[in-house]
Scaffold this motif. Structure first.
Motif, PDB file in Angstrom:
ATOM      1  N   UNK A 279       7.502   0.640  -2.060  1.00 50.64           N
ATOM      2  CA  UNK A 279       7.858   0.468  -3.471  1.00 50.64           C
ATOM      3  C   UNK A 279       7.880   1.819  -4.182  1.00 50.64           C
ATOM      4  N   UNK A 280       6.874   2.641  -3.932  1.00 46.78           N
ATOM      5  CA  UNK A 280       6.836   3.971  -4.568  1.00 46.78           C
ATOM      6  C   UNK A 280       8.065   4.777  -4.162  1.00 46.78           C
ATOM      7  N   UNK A 281       8.394   4.756  -2.866  1.00 41.92           N
ATOM      8  CA  UNK A 281       9.566   5.499  -2.399  1.00 41.92           C
ATOM      9  C   UNK A 281      10.862   4.910  -2.954  1.00 41.92           C
ATOM     10  N   UNK A 282      10.902   3.598  -3.167  1.00 42.01           N
ATOM     11  CA  UNK A 282      12.095   2.952  -3.730  1.00 42.01           C
ATOM     12  C   UNK A 282      12.315   3.392  -5.169  1.00 42.01           C
ATOM     13  N   UNK A 283      11.218   3.549  -5.893  1.00 46.45           N
ATOM     14  CA  UNK A 283      11.317   3.955  -7.288  1.00 46.45           C
ATOM     15  C   UNK A 283      11.844   5.377  -7.374  1.00 46.45           C
ATOM     16  N   UNK A 284      11.256   6.276  -6.575  1.00 55.96           N
ATOM     17  CA  UNK A 284      11.711   7.659  -6.571  1.00 55.96           C
ATOM     18  C   UNK A 284      11.055   8.417  -5.428  1.00 55.96           C
ATOM     19  N   UNK A 285      11.842   9.277  -4.795  1.00 55.14           N
ATOM     20  CA  UNK A 285      11.291  10.159  -3.772  1.00 55.14           C
ATOM     21  C   UNK A 285      10.764  11.460  -4.380  1.00 55.14           C
ATOM     22  N   UNK A 286      10.956  11.592  -5.692  1.00 57.76           N
ATOM     23  CA  UNK A 286      10.467  12.772  -6.413  1.00 57.76           C
ATOM     24  C   UNK A 286       8.935  12.800  -6.356  1.00 57.76           C
ATOM     25  N   UNK A 287       8.391  13.992  -6.123  1.00 60.86           N
ATOM     26  CA  UNK A 287       6.941  14.142  -6.117  1.00 60.86           C
ATOM     27  C   UNK A 287       6.400  13.921  -7.518  1.00 60.86           C
ATOM     28  N   UNK A 288       5.431  13.018  -7.629  1.00 61.87           N
ATOM     29  CA  UNK A 288       4.837  12.706  -8.921  1.00 61.87           C
ATOM     30  C   UNK A 288       3.361  12.403  -8.699  1.00 61.87           C
ATOM     31  N   UNK A 289       2.494  12.862  -9.606  1.00 62.31           N
ATOM     32  CA  UNK A 289       1.057  12.642  -9.409  1.00 62.31           C
ATOM     33  C   UNK A 289       0.686  11.162  -9.285  1.00 62.31           C
ATOM     34  N   UNK A 290       1.336  10.289 -10.034  1.00 60.73           N
ATOM     35  CA  UNK A 290       1.010   8.864  -9.944  1.00 60.73           C
ATOM     36  C   UNK A 290       1.471   8.274  -8.608  1.00 60.73           C
ATOM     37  N   UNK A 291       2.608   8.722  -8.124  1.00 57.97           N
ATOM     38  CA  UNK A 291       3.082   8.253  -6.815  1.00 57.97           C
ATOM     39  C   UNK A 291       2.124   8.697  -5.724  1.00 57.97           C
ATOM     40  N   UNK A 292       1.715   9.955  -5.787  1.00 60.49           N
ATOM     41  CA  UNK A 292       0.764  10.473  -4.801  1.00 60.49           C
ATOM     42  C   UNK A 292      -0.543   9.708  -4.871  1.00 60.49           C
ATOM     43  N   UNK A 293      -1.014   9.460  -6.076  1.00 63.00           N
ATOM     44  CA  UNK A 293      -2.264   8.737  -6.253  1.00 63.00           C
ATOM     45  C   UNK A 293      -2.169   7.322  -5.681  1.00 63.00           C
ATOM     46  N   UNK A 294      -1.067   6.623  -5.931  1.00 62.58           N
ATOM     47  CA  UNK A 294      -0.882   5.266  -5.407  1.00 62.58           C
ATOM     48  C   UNK A 294      -0.896   5.270  -3.881  1.00 62.58           C
ATOM     49  N   UNK A 295      -0.170   6.220  -3.291  1.00 60.60           N
ATOM     50  CA  UNK A 295      -0.136   6.307  -1.827  1.00 60.60           C
ATOM     51  C   UNK A 295      -1.501   6.687  -1.257  1.00 60.60           C
ATOM     52  N   UNK A 296      -2.193   7.610  -1.915  1.00 60.04           N
ATOM     53  CA  UNK A 296      -3.516   8.035  -1.450  1.00 60.04           C
ATOM     54  C   UNK A 296      -4.521   6.880  -1.527  1.00 60.04           C
ATOM     55  N   UNK A 297      -4.431   6.068  -2.580  1.00 56.84           N
ATOM     56  CA  UNK A 297      -5.341   4.932  -2.701  1.00 56.84           C
ATOM     57  C   UNK A 297      -5.060   3.888  -1.626  1.00 56.84           C
ATOM     58  N   UNK A 298      -3.799   3.676  -1.312  1.00 59.07           N
ATOM     59  CA  UNK A 298      -3.465   2.769  -0.211  1.00 59.07           C
ATOM     60  C   UNK A 298      -4.037   3.276   1.102  1.00 59.07           C
ATOM     61  N   UNK A 299      -3.933   4.575   1.316  1.00 63.12           N
ATOM     62  CA  UNK A 299      -4.494   5.187   2.519  1.00 63.12           C
ATOM     63  C   UNK A 299      -6.019   5.046   2.534  1.00 63.12           C
ATOM     64  N   UNK A 300      -6.646   5.234   1.389  1.00 63.89           N
ATOM     65  CA  UNK A 300      -8.101   5.089   1.290  1.00 63.89           C
ATOM     66  C   UNK A 300      -8.522   3.649   1.590  1.00 63.89           C
ATOM     67  N   UNK A 301      -7.733   2.685   1.132  1.00 61.22           N
ATOM     68  CA  UNK A 301      -8.030   1.276   1.432  1.00 61.22           C
ATOM     69  C   UNK A 301      -7.993   1.046   2.937  1.00 61.22           C
ATOM     70  N   UNK A 302      -7.002   1.621   3.609  1.00 62.88           N
ATOM     71  CA  UNK A 302      -6.911   1.463   5.059  1.00 62.88           C
ATOM     72  C   UNK A 302      -8.092   2.151   5.750  1.00 62.88           C
ATOM     73  N   UNK A 303      -8.481   3.312   5.267  1.00 58.94           N
ATOM     74  CA  UNK A 303      -9.650   3.997   5.827  1.00 58.94           C
ATOM     75  C   UNK A 303     -10.887   3.107   5.715  1.00 58.94           C
ATOM     76  N   UNK A 304     -11.051   2.460   4.553  1.00 56.70           N
ATOM     77  CA  UNK A 304     -12.196   1.564   4.374  1.00 56.70           C
ATOM     78  C   UNK A 304     -12.115   0.375   5.337  1.00 56.70           C
ATOM     79  N   UNK A 305     -10.912  -0.115   5.597  1.00 52.70           N
ATOM     80  CA  UNK A 305     -10.752  -1.190   6.575  1.00 52.70           C
ATOM     81  C   UNK A 305     -11.238  -0.767   7.950  1.00 52.70           C
ATOM     82  N   UNK A 306     -10.916   0.459   8.336  1.00 54.85           N
ATOM     83  CA  UNK A 306     -11.365   0.974   9.628  1.00 54.85           C
ATOM     84  C   UNK A 306     -12.878   1.185   9.654  1.00 54.85           C
TER      85      UNK A 306
END
Length: 129
Positions: free
Chosen positions: A90-117
């Motif tokens: 979804x973030x990439x669909x909205x824009x491939x432009x680097x944006x702090x909120x996009x990075x934060x959303x992706x990083x939080x998703x990654x952090x959620x997966x880390x917690x799953x592991x």
């Protein structure tokens, strides 16, 4: 543009009601699994991890509750990866432009997966050690 505030339009976009909607939902889920497996290396890795851990969970001599935990935790991580991948898409669909909120959303998703592991490691470690 489609008016999503109209309940009839929203229902039509979701594929109907009753049994037809349930059948469509299963089809959409299968399409989601296929897309994740085809496009997401992390999903494929977690699917492989599940193929290893789930039979082990059935094989080890533990209580039924412990077995359930050993089986649910890898499946939970797979679920988290599906959500993480959908956020990234979804973030990439909205824009491939680097944006702090996009990075934060992706990083939080990654952090959620880390917690799953971490959950897998802790649960398996506590039960089997």
């Amino acid at each position: 543009m489609t008016d999503l505030s109209d309940p009839k339009t929203a229902r039509e976009l979701k594929g109907g009601t009753g049994l037809r909607r349930m059948i469509n939902a299963v089809g959409y889920s299968v399409q989601g699994f296929r897309a994740a497996f085809r496009t997401e290396p992390a999903f494929r890795q977690l699917a492989l991890l599940n193929m290893v851990l789930l039979p082990i969970a059935l094989w080890v001599d533990v209580s039924p509750a412990e077995r359930a935990i050993l089986m649910v935790t890898p499946l939970l991580s797979l679920t988290i990866e599906l959500i993480n991948s959908s956020i990234e898409h979804v973030v990439d669909r909205i824009s491939l432009e680097l944006h702090p909120l996009s990075k934060s959303a992706k990083d939080m998703g990654s952090a959620a997966q880390f917690m799953g592991l971490v959950i897998i490691a802790v649960c398996w470690g506590v039960i089997l050690i």
